[in-house]
Write a protein that holds these residues in place. Sequence first.
Motif, PDB file in Angstrom:
ATOM      1  N   TYR A 187       0.791  -1.311  -0.021  1.00  0.00           N
ATOM      2  CA  TYR A 187       0.029   0.023   0.123  1.00  0.00           C
ATOM      3  C   TYR A 187       0.787   0.992   0.075  1.00  0.00           C
ATOM      4  CZ  TYR A 187      -2.799   3.994   1.912  1.00  0.00           C
ATOM      5  OH  TYR A 187      -3.193   5.095   1.823  1.00  0.00           O
ATOM      6  N   TYR A 218      -9.941   4.841   0.334  1.00  0.00           N
ATOM      7  CA  TYR A 218      -9.327   3.466   0.873  1.00  0.00           C
ATOM      8  C   TYR A 218      -8.484   3.694   2.044  1.00  0.00           C
ATOM      9  CZ  TYR A 218      -7.296  -1.003  -0.104  1.00  0.00           C
ATOM     10  OH  TYR A 218      -6.890  -2.380  -0.022  1.00  0.00           O
ATOM     11  N   ASN A 227      -9.835  -2.566   5.052  1.00  0.00           N
ATOM     12  CA  ASN A 227      -9.625  -2.637   3.545  1.00  0.00           C
ATOM     13  C   ASN A 227      -8.613  -3.653   3.540  1.00  0.00           C
ATOM     14  OD1 ASN A 227     -11.687  -1.039   2.783  1.00  0.00           O
ATOM     15  ND2 ASN A 227     -10.430   0.687   2.804  1.00  0.00           N
ATOM     16  N   ASN A 235      -9.307  -7.103   4.624  1.00  0.00           N
ATOM     17  CA  ASN A 235     -10.454  -7.825   3.776  1.00  0.00           C
ATOM     18  C   ASN A 235      -9.600  -8.084   2.418  1.00  0.00           C
ATOM     19  OD1 ASN A 235     -12.140  -7.532   1.307  1.00  0.00           O
ATOM     20  ND2 ASN A 235     -13.795  -7.366   3.149  1.00  0.00           N
ATOM     21  N   LEU A 236      -8.819  -7.713   1.815  1.00  0.00           N
ATOM     22  CA  LEU A 236      -7.973  -8.040   0.765  1.00  0.00           C
ATOM     23  C   LEU A 236      -7.011  -9.132   1.186  1.00  0.00           C
ATOM     24  CD1 LEU A 236      -7.233  -7.553  -2.317  1.00  0.00           C
ATOM     25  CD2 LEU A 236      -5.430  -5.763  -1.147  1.00  0.00           C
ATOM     26  N   ARG A 292      -9.224 -12.338   1.251  1.00  0.00           N
ATOM     27  CA  ARG A 292      -9.618 -12.820   0.168  1.00  0.00           C
ATOM     28  C   ARG A 292      -8.398 -13.400  -0.735  1.00  0.00           C
ATOM     29  NH1 ARG A 292     -11.761  -8.143  -2.905  1.00  0.00           N
ATOM     30  NH2 ARG A 292     -10.646  -6.726  -1.305  1.00  0.00           N
ATOM     31  N   TYR A 316     -10.006 -13.764  -4.127  1.00  0.00           N
ATOM     32  CA  TYR A 316      -9.674 -12.484  -4.804  1.00  0.00           C
ATOM     33  C   TYR A 316     -10.007 -12.735  -6.290  1.00  0.00           C
ATOM     34  CZ  TYR A 316      -8.055  -8.122  -6.270  1.00  0.00           C
ATOM     35  OH  TYR A 316      -7.809  -6.982  -6.931  1.00  0.00           O
ATOM     36  N   ASP A 326      -7.918  -1.612  -4.640  1.00  0.00           N
ATOM     37  CA  ASP A 326      -7.553  -2.860  -4.256  1.00  0.00           C
ATOM     38  C   ASP A 326      -6.526  -3.549  -5.248  1.00  0.00           C
ATOM     39  OD1 ASP A 326      -8.401  -3.515  -1.675  1.00  0.00           O
ATOM     40  OD2 ASP A 326     -10.366  -4.543  -2.372  1.00  0.00           O
ATOM     41  N   ASP A 327      -7.153  -3.554  -6.380  1.00  0.00           N
ATOM     42  CA  ASP A 327      -6.259  -4.000  -7.535  1.00  0.00           C
ATOM     43  C   ASP A 327      -4.833  -3.455  -7.733  1.00  0.00           C
ATOM     44  OD1 ASP A 327      -6.695  -6.331  -9.184  1.00  0.00           O
ATOM     45  OD2 ASP A 327      -7.293  -5.291 -10.722  1.00  0.00           O
ATOM     46  N   THR A 379      -2.770  -4.767  -4.997  1.00  0.00           N
ATOM     47  CA  THR A 379      -2.375  -6.267  -5.436  1.00  0.00           C
ATOM     48  C   THR A 379      -1.440  -6.327  -6.522  1.00  0.00           C
ATOM     49  OG1 THR A 379      -4.457  -6.750  -4.886  1.00  0.00           O
ATOM     50  CG2 THR A 379      -3.275  -8.314  -6.154  1.00  0.00           C
TER      51      THR A 379
END
Length: 111
Positions: free
Chosen positions: A19, A38, A45, A48-49, A52, A58, A86-87, A90
């Motif tokens: 992040y 975010y 957040n 949660n990510l 997943r 995810y 989120d992407d 990632t």
Amino acid sequence: MVLTTLAHHVDITFLKEAYRRTRKNAAPGVDGQTAAEYAKDLDVNLRNLLNRFKSGTYKAPPVRRVYIPKGDGTDRQRELGLPTFDDKVTFRMHTDQGGLNTRRCKACGKH
């Protein structure tokens, strides 16, 4: 060649580093969520990510498409794809491995 998952390396610290390295001034994706929005619930957040990602649920959401002028003096345009935040986190986690190259894996002692 044996391919293995890096999922056991990913923890909340790993995601926080991903992040931190993610550009915050980019346009929002299809969900409309900005980096500032975010960040308001950053821990929730990222947790949660992480959940997943580790559970294998995810799925990358659709990418918002926009067209901008090419800038070459013509009427031509080029397409830009704008992923969700989120992407973006990632992507960052995968591209620079969130600092994996400087950490030792607690599970296997490697990497």
